[in-house]
Design a protein around this motif. Structure first.
Motif, PDB file in Angstrom:
ATOM      1  N   ILE A   1       0.832  -1.205   0.000  1.00 20.52           N
ATOM      2  CA  ILE A   1       0.000   0.000   0.000  1.00 20.52           C
ATOM      3  C   ILE A   1       0.868   1.257   0.000  1.00 20.52           C
ATOM      4  CG2 ILE A   1      -1.637   1.350   1.383  1.00 20.52           C
ATOM      5  CD1 ILE A   1      -2.822  -1.410   2.289  1.00 20.52           C
ATOM      6  N   LEU A   2       1.863   1.303   0.895  1.00 19.95           N
ATOM      7  CA  LEU A   2       2.722   2.482   0.987  1.00 19.95           C
ATOM      8  C   LEU A   2       3.596   2.639  -0.254  1.00 19.95           C
ATOM      9  CD1 LEU A   2       3.705   2.229   4.752  1.00 19.95           C
ATOM     10  CD2 LEU A   2       2.246   3.971   3.689  1.00 19.95           C
ATOM     11  N   GLY A   3       4.032   1.526  -0.836  1.00 20.30           N
ATOM     12  CA  GLY A   3       4.802   1.597  -2.075  1.00 20.30           C
ATOM     13  C   GLY A   3       3.988   2.197  -3.211  1.00 20.30           C
ATOM     14  N   ALA A   4       2.741   1.777  -3.327  1.00 23.69           N
ATOM     15  CA  ALA A   4       1.863   2.332  -4.367  1.00 23.69           C
ATOM     16  C   ALA A   4       1.566   3.807  -4.082  1.00 23.69           C
ATOM     17  CB  ALA A   4       0.560   1.534  -4.434  1.00 23.69           C
ATOM     18  N   PHE A   5       1.335   4.110  -2.817  1.00 22.99           N
ATOM     19  CA  PHE A   5       1.086   5.483  -2.381  1.00 22.99           C
ATOM     20  C   PHE A   5       2.275   6.369  -2.755  1.00 22.99           C
ATOM     21  CE2 PHE A   5       1.091   8.605   1.217  1.00 22.99           C
ATOM     22  CZ  PHE A   5      -0.119   9.212   0.941  1.00 22.99           C
ATOM     23  N   GLY A   6       3.479   5.868  -2.488  1.00 17.11           N
ATOM     24  CA  GLY A   6       4.682   6.627  -2.804  1.00 17.11           C
ATOM     25  C   GLY A   6       4.887   6.792  -4.296  1.00 17.11           C
ATOM     26  N   ALA A   7       4.631   5.735  -5.051  1.00 19.15           N
ATOM     27  CA  ALA A   7       4.853   5.771  -6.499  1.00 19.15           C
ATOM     28  C   ALA A   7       3.870   6.685  -7.215  1.00 19.15           C
ATOM     29  CB  ALA A   7       4.759   4.362  -7.070  1.00 19.15           C
ATOM     30  N   HIS A   8       2.676   6.835  -6.669  1.00 21.01           N
ATOM     31  CA  HIS A   8       1.652   7.615  -7.366  1.00 21.01           C
ATOM     32  C   HIS A   8       1.413   8.984  -6.733  1.00 21.01           C
ATOM     33  CE1 HIS A   8       0.815   4.248  -9.958  1.00 21.01           C
ATOM     34  NE2 HIS A   8       0.771   3.464  -8.885  1.00 21.01           N
ATOM     35  N   TRP A   9       1.032   9.000  -5.484  1.00 20.42           N
ATOM     36  CA  TRP A   9       0.634  10.260  -4.868  1.00 20.42           C
ATOM     37  C   TRP A   9       1.834  11.071  -4.382  1.00 20.42           C
ATOM     38  CZ3 TRP A   9       0.030  12.597   0.113  1.00 20.42           C
ATOM     39  CH2 TRP A   9      -0.810  13.703   0.113  1.00 20.42           C
TER      40      TRP A   9
ATOM     41  N   LYS B   1       4.873  11.001  -5.350  1.00 20.33           N
ATOM     42  CA  LYS B   1       5.800  11.356  -6.426  1.00 20.33           C
ATOM     43  C   LYS B   1       5.710  12.846  -6.767  1.00 20.33           C
ATOM     44  CE  LYS B   1       7.440   9.265 -10.657  1.00 20.33           C
ATOM     45  NZ  LYS B   1       7.177   8.251 -11.665  1.00 20.33           N
ATOM     46  N   SER B   2       4.514  13.394  -6.685  1.00 16.30           N
ATOM     47  CA  SER B   2       4.331  14.810  -6.993  1.00 16.30           C
ATOM     48  C   SER B   2       4.504  15.705  -5.757  1.00 16.30           C
ATOM     49  CB  SER B   2       2.940  15.046  -7.593  1.00 16.30           C
ATOM     50  OG  SER B   2       1.941  14.717  -6.641  1.00 16.30           O
ATOM     51  N   LYS B   3       4.566  15.115  -4.570  1.00 16.33           N
ATOM     52  CA  LYS B   3       4.639  15.883  -3.325  1.00 16.33           C
ATOM     53  C   LYS B   3       6.051  15.916  -2.724  1.00 16.33           C
ATOM     54  CE  LYS B   3      -0.021  15.944  -2.801  1.00 16.33           C
ATOM     55  NZ  LYS B   3      -0.526  16.736  -3.894  1.00 16.33           N
ATOM     56  N   TYR B   4       6.844  14.887  -2.993  1.00 15.13           N
ATOM     57  CA  TYR B   4       8.161  14.757  -2.391  1.00 15.13           C
ATOM     58  C   TYR B   4       9.251  15.143  -3.383  1.00 15.13           C
ATOM     59  CZ  TYR B   4       6.770  12.044   1.791  1.00 15.13           C
ATOM     60  OH  TYR B   4       6.258  11.634   2.995  1.00 15.13           O
ATOM     61  N   ALA B   5      10.328  15.664  -2.847  1.00 10.14           N
ATOM     62  CA  ALA B   5      11.537  15.877  -3.640  1.00 10.14           C
ATOM     63  C   ALA B   5      12.127  14.497  -3.939  1.00 10.14           C
ATOM     64  CB  ALA B   5      12.524  16.728  -2.852  1.00 10.14           C
ATOM     65  N   PRO B   6      12.918  14.370  -5.003  1.00  4.26           N
ATOM     66  CA  PRO B   6      13.495  13.056  -5.340  1.00  4.26           C
ATOM     67  C   PRO B   6      14.247  12.401  -4.173  1.00  4.26           C
ATOM     68  CG  PRO B   6      13.854  14.585  -7.141  1.00  4.26           C
ATOM     69  CD  PRO B   6      13.252  15.381  -6.014  1.00  4.26           C
ATOM     70  N   GLU B   7      14.985  13.174  -3.397  1.00  2.79           N
ATOM     71  CA  GLU B   7      15.721  12.625  -2.253  1.00  2.79           C
ATOM     72  C   GLU B   7      14.762  12.085  -1.177  1.00  2.79           C
ATOM     73  OE1 GLU B   7      18.221  14.718   1.171  1.00  2.79           O
ATOM     74  OE2 GLU B   7      19.180  14.907  -0.796  1.00  2.79           O
ATOM     75  N   GLN B   8      13.677  12.794  -0.940  1.00  2.00           N
ATOM     76  CA  GLN B   8      12.677  12.350   0.033  1.00  2.00           C
ATOM     77  C   GLN B   8      11.990  11.069  -0.450  1.00  2.00           C
ATOM     78  OE1 GLN B   8      10.426  15.969  -0.088  1.00  2.00           O
ATOM     79  NE2 GLN B   8      11.310  16.742   1.829  1.00  2.00           N
ATOM     80  N   LEU B   9      11.673  11.034  -1.734  1.00  2.00           N
ATOM     81  CA  LEU B   9      11.027   9.851  -2.307  1.00  2.00           C
ATOM     82  C   LEU B   9      11.954   8.635  -2.224  1.00  2.00           C
ATOM     83  CD1 LEU B   9       8.337   9.087  -3.560  1.00  2.00           C
ATOM     84  CD2 LEU B   9       9.299   9.583  -5.799  1.00  2.00           C
TER      85      LEU B   9
ATOM     86  N   SER C   1      14.266   8.098   0.057  1.00  2.00           N
ATOM     87  CA  SER C   1      14.271   7.677   1.463  1.00  2.00           C
ATOM     88  C   SER C   1      13.004   6.908   1.799  1.00  2.00           C
ATOM     89  CB  SER C   1      14.392   8.891   2.388  1.00  2.00           C
ATOM     90  OG  SER C   1      15.657   9.472   2.284  1.00  2.00           O
ATOM     91  N   PHE C   2      11.872   7.413   1.333  1.00  2.00           N
ATOM     92  CA  PHE C   2      10.590   6.736   1.567  1.00  2.00           C
ATOM     93  C   PHE C   2      10.626   5.328   0.977  1.00  2.00           C
ATOM     94  CE2 PHE C   2       6.189   5.654   0.629  1.00  2.00           C
ATOM     95  CZ  PHE C   2       5.531   6.037   1.792  1.00  2.00           C
ATOM     96  N   GLU C   3      11.137   5.202  -0.245  1.00  2.00           N
ATOM     97  CA  GLU C   3      11.232   3.893  -0.903  1.00  2.00           C
ATOM     98  C   GLU C   3      12.153   2.941  -0.133  1.00  2.00           C
ATOM     99  OE1 GLU C   3      12.461   5.025  -4.850  1.00  2.00           O
ATOM    100  OE2 GLU C   3      10.407   5.514  -5.461  1.00  2.00           O
ATOM    101  N   THR C   4      13.202   3.479   0.486  1.00  2.00           N
ATOM    102  CA  THR C   4      14.085   2.652   1.317  1.00  2.00           C
ATOM    103  C   THR C   4      13.298   2.064   2.486  1.00  2.00           C
ATOM    104  OG1 THR C   4      16.056   3.903   0.717  1.00  2.00           O
ATOM    105  CG2 THR C   4      16.150   2.650   2.787  1.00  2.00           C
ATOM    106  N   GLY C   5      12.475   2.883   3.123  1.00  2.00           N
ATOM    107  CA  GLY C   5      11.629   2.393   4.211  1.00  2.00           C
ATOM    108  C   GLY C   5      10.697   1.285   3.750  1.00  2.00           C
ATOM    109  N   VAL C   6      10.094   1.458   2.584  1.00  2.00           N
ATOM    110  CA  VAL C   6       9.173   0.456   2.042  1.00  2.00           C
ATOM    111  C   VAL C   6       9.918  -0.848   1.724  1.00  2.00           C
ATOM    112  CG1 VAL C   6       7.661  -0.118   0.083  1.00  2.00           C
ATOM    113  CG2 VAL C   6       7.523   2.148   1.131  1.00  2.00           C
ATOM    114  N   LYS C   7      11.087  -0.729   1.103  1.00  2.00           N
ATOM    115  CA  LYS C   7      11.865  -1.937   0.758  1.00  2.00           C
ATOM    116  C   LYS C   7      12.245  -2.728   2.001  1.00  2.00           C
ATOM    117  CE  LYS C   7      14.654   0.231  -2.237  1.00  2.00           C
ATOM    118  NZ  LYS C   7      15.832   0.479  -3.058  1.00  2.00           N
ATOM    119  N   TYR C   8      12.778  -2.039   2.994  1.00  2.00           N
ATOM    120  CA  TYR C   8      13.182  -2.735   4.215  1.00  2.00           C
ATOM    121  C   TYR C   8      11.980  -3.332   4.941  1.00  2.00           C
ATOM    122  CZ  TYR C   8      18.134  -1.742   4.132  1.00  2.00           C
ATOM    123  OH  TYR C   8      19.465  -1.731   3.812  1.00  2.00           O
ATOM    124  N   GLN C   9      10.861  -2.642   4.885  1.00  2.00           N
ATOM    125  CA  GLN C   9       9.647  -3.186   5.493  1.00  2.00           C
ATOM    126  C   GLN C   9       9.235  -4.474   4.795  1.00  2.00           C
ATOM    127  OE1 GLN C   9       6.462  -0.372   6.100  1.00  2.00           O
ATOM    128  NE2 GLN C   9       4.938  -2.004   6.098  1.00  2.00           N
TER     129      GLN C   9
END
Length: 132
Positions: free
Chosen positions: A18-26, A28-36, A38-46
């Motif tokens: 759910i969070l991976g899809a949220f990050g990839a779609h919603w 993506k337009s709200k976060y800077a590339p560096e923030q995105l 980091s978010f993806e790192t959290g999702v991968k490790y989870q």
């Protein structure tokens, strides 16, 4: 304990999707590339730890303290590591970075490392038991 490990594995896996899809779609337009990133790192490790929790839940009976401690390290470590990253990226995107979350991420990472060490020891014990 076995049931809890499997349930946490399932919950963490579901939330990672759910969070991976949220990050990839919603996000993506709200976060800077560096923030995105980091978010993806959290999702991968989870997700990695959701999978290992399910494998551990199938493999171990959780009758020994080392197995129980391993499970707690994975469950709590995943929560602290990934969810602190989510919090840090969210607050950073709002220009209100919560600095108190900063030390939580490495503490979660340390718990994950301890969990992997305990997993290795548990697997070595199984291998010794199975060796004729």
């Amino acid at each position: 304990m076995k049931e809890a490990v499997l349930i946490f594995g399932g919950i963490y896996g579901t939330l990672a999707i759910i969070l991976g899809a949220f990050g990839a779609h919603w996000l993506k337009s709200k976060y800077a590339p560096e923030q995105l990133k980091s978010f993806e790192t959290g999702v991968k490790y989870q997700m990695y730890h959701a999978i290992i929790l399910i494998i551990c839940g199938i493999t171990f009976p959780f009758l020994e303290m080392m197995q129980v401690l391993m499970a707690y390290c994975f469950i709590i470590g995943t929560f602290f590591f990934s969810f602190s990253i989510y919090g840090l990226t969210w607050t950073s995107s709002q220009n209100r970075k919560l600095k108190l979350l900063g030390p939580v991420t490495p503490f979660g990472g340390l718990l994950l490392v301890i969990g992997w060490i305990l997993l290795t020891i548990n697997l070595a014990e199984i291998a010794l038991y199975l060796t004729p």
